[in-house]
Design an enzyme around this catalytic site. Structure first.
Site, PDB file in Angstrom:
ATOM      1  N   ASN A 142       5.432 -16.337  -9.042  1.00 27.02           N
ATOM      2  CA  ASN A 142       5.822 -16.054 -10.421  1.00 27.02           C
ATOM      3  C   ASN A 142       5.986 -17.309 -11.273  1.00 27.02           C
ATOM      4  O   ASN A 142       5.699 -17.298 -12.456  1.00 27.02           O
ATOM      5  CB  ASN A 142       7.095 -15.214 -10.456  1.00 27.02           C
ATOM      6  CG  ASN A 142       6.786 -13.765 -10.106  1.00 27.02           C
ATOM      7  OD1 ASN A 142       5.840 -13.187 -10.644  1.00 27.02           O
ATOM      8  ND2 ASN A 142       7.542 -13.199  -9.177  1.00 27.02           N
ATOM      9  N   SER A 143       6.424 -18.411 -10.664  1.00 34.54           N
ATOM     10  CA  SER A 143       6.593 -19.623 -11.470  1.00 34.54           C
ATOM     11  C   SER A 143       5.781 -20.797 -10.928  1.00 34.54           C
ATOM     12  O   SER A 143       5.424 -21.699 -11.670  1.00 34.54           O
ATOM     13  CB  SER A 143       8.068 -20.007 -11.559  1.00 34.54           C
ATOM     14  OG  SER A 143       8.610 -20.117 -10.261  1.00 34.54           O
TER      15      SER A 143
ATOM     16  N   GLY B  74       3.975  -6.242  -1.551  1.00 30.13           N
ATOM     17  CA  GLY B  74       3.409  -7.437  -2.174  1.00 30.13           C
ATOM     18  C   GLY B  74       2.318  -8.063  -1.320  1.00 30.13           C
ATOM     19  O   GLY B  74       2.406  -8.073  -0.096  1.00 30.13           O
ATOM     20  N   ILE B  75       1.304  -8.621  -1.980  1.00 28.59           N
ATOM     21  CA  ILE B  75       0.159  -9.184  -1.262  1.00 28.59           C
ATOM     22  C   ILE B  75       0.562 -10.412  -0.425  1.00 28.59           C
ATOM     23  O   ILE B  75       0.027 -10.628   0.673  1.00 28.59           O
ATOM     24  CB  ILE B  75      -0.986  -9.541  -2.261  1.00 28.59           C
ATOM     25  CG1 ILE B  75      -2.280  -9.918  -1.533  1.00 28.59           C
ATOM     26  CG2 ILE B  75      -0.578 -10.637  -3.219  1.00 28.59           C
ATOM     27  CD1 ILE B  75      -3.017  -8.737  -0.963  1.00 28.59           C
ATOM     28  N   ASP B  76       1.554 -11.174  -0.919  1.00 35.16           N
ATOM     29  CA  ASP B  76       2.001 -12.352  -0.166  1.00 35.16           C
ATOM     30  C   ASP B  76       2.743 -11.926   1.110  1.00 35.16           C
ATOM     31  O   ASP B  76       2.654 -12.587   2.154  1.00 35.16           O
ATOM     32  CB  ASP B  76       2.877 -13.273  -1.023  1.00 35.16           C
ATOM     33  CG  ASP B  76       3.969 -12.530  -1.770  1.00 35.16           C
ATOM     34  OD1 ASP B  76       3.934 -11.274  -1.821  1.00 35.16           O
ATOM     35  OD2 ASP B  76       4.873 -13.199  -2.312  1.00 35.16           O
TER      36      ASP B  76
ATOM     37  N   TYR C  77       2.263  -0.396   3.173  1.00 36.62           N
ATOM     38  CA  TYR C  77       2.578   0.661   2.202  1.00 36.62           C
ATOM     39  C   TYR C  77       2.124   0.254   0.804  1.00 36.62           C
ATOM     40  O   TYR C  77       1.856  -0.930   0.545  1.00 36.62           O
ATOM     41  CB  TYR C  77       4.063   1.051   2.259  1.00 36.62           C
ATOM     42  CG  TYR C  77       5.043   0.000   1.830  1.00 36.62           C
ATOM     43  CD1 TYR C  77       5.560  -0.924   2.741  1.00 36.62           C
ATOM     44  CD2 TYR C  77       5.498  -0.072   0.511  1.00 36.62           C
ATOM     45  CE1 TYR C  77       6.491  -1.863   2.353  1.00 36.62           C
ATOM     46  CE2 TYR C  77       6.430  -1.016   0.120  1.00 36.62           C
ATOM     47  CZ  TYR C  77       6.920  -1.904   1.034  1.00 36.62           C
ATOM     48  OH  TYR C  77       7.835  -2.841   0.628  1.00 36.62           O
TER      49      TYR C  77
END
Lengths: 214, 214
Positions: free
Chosen positions: A13-14, A77-79, A73
């Site tokens: 995100n950052s 999140g992909i990470d 699921y």
């Protein structure tokens, strides 16, 4: 080029985390684009906004479509999926703004859970009452019940995370990554801290995808 | 008057809890003063502001000076001390805006710890990311690892609290009080919910103090 030599990126995100020569660089987007924009980089991203910019300004390639976690699921999140692909079996703890704990058994995702991150937890006590506005004790002793507010808060945070993760791990290996990963790993006898886990998972996914296409 | 018939009050930050005829009434300060201001009431208080008003407008008597918890620590809340005096041995969980867990062994305070309250925990996830803004699952299944964000958050909250409290309890009895006490007690095989625990502790303290003065 051997897969270990691939340049990889994990777009947060950052920050943009770049895997280069088996080390991880944590860069601001502007710096990452200046340094690596013209390189061939495979990336995953949880930041849709920034991704648009990457598509325009870099030659990087999004490999999210190649990250397949059996039994994953929908909103995972992909990470987190990439992290789970780093080893075939184990408990994977990513300690950042939130703390995710995920279990893998022979390549299959078995489920997991989410804690607030350490900083978010401390903020949460602070919002309840100024009397609970304390920093984390540096060396939390989880072997005996404490007798001061400050220590009782640190114990509440650390002992609850530690006790549940130990119960979850059973005899599986415990892997830690993320900003507080090293700190948390220190509370476990056999905790393994490795900031490259997500990239290891990406490498495995690329390899699997290449083998499938051959 | 038998000690069981005494009127008692626990003055909190927003409510006054009155123990009357073995029941607890949770009143706003204005209502409590109208209903009980002229009665003889023994009270403890964590609300200094409101206490000034009680001293002027009621005939109530602060008995904090009679609440002695062997091995207590300096900044320990008076309501928490009273709670620990309710039984000689046990684990005492007060689940309110914060969740305190305290251990007593044969009348001696052995230490404890503090979690954020359930509401504060959920708030804390929400502040990390809108994707983590979910309500608590009503029936959290702590026997298997979940596969959705909502369930993984509920599991993170409930399973960590449950696992640590079980570890703490060893073979001691588990007593619950406070707004979320009944809900939390439901996750423990032998959890005892009793909203009068703090008042039981006050009664014991008054009795001990009377015996000492005789």
């Amino acid at each position: 080029m051997r897969s270990e030599e691939l340049l990889l990126a994990d777009i947060g995100n950052s920050r943009i985390h770049i895997y280069h020569n088996q080390k991880v660089r944590h860069l601001l987007p502007d710096d990452a684009i200046v340094d690596y924009g013209k390189e061939e980089i495979f990336y995953i991203s949880v930041n849709q906004e920034l991704e648009k910019r990457l598509q325009q300004e870099t030659s990087w390639k999004n490999i999210s479509g190649q990250i397949h976690l059996p039994n994953e699921y929908d909103t995972m999140g992909i990470d987190r999926k990439a992290l789970c692909l780093s080893y075939d079996s184990g408990v994977f703890v990513d300690a950042g703004s939130a703390i995710t704990v995920d279990v893998m058994e022979r390549g299959i995702y078995k489920g997991g859970y989410i804690f607030p991150g350490l900083k978010a937890m401390l903020e949460s006590y602070k919002r309840i009452s100024p009397a609970l506005d304390v920093p984390l004790v540096e060396h939390v002793d989880v072997t005996q019940l404490p007798l001061t507010t400050k220590e009782q808060i640190s114990y509440g945070i650390i002992a609850s995370i530690k006790t549940l993760i130990e119960k979850t791990s059973d005899k599986k290996r415990l892997y830690f990554t993320g900003g507080d990963g090293k700190y948390l790993a220190g509370f476990f006898r056999d905790g393994i801290y490795d900031e490259t886990l997500v990239f290891k998972g990406m490498q495995h996914a690329l390899k699997a995808s290449k083998q499938m296409n051959n």
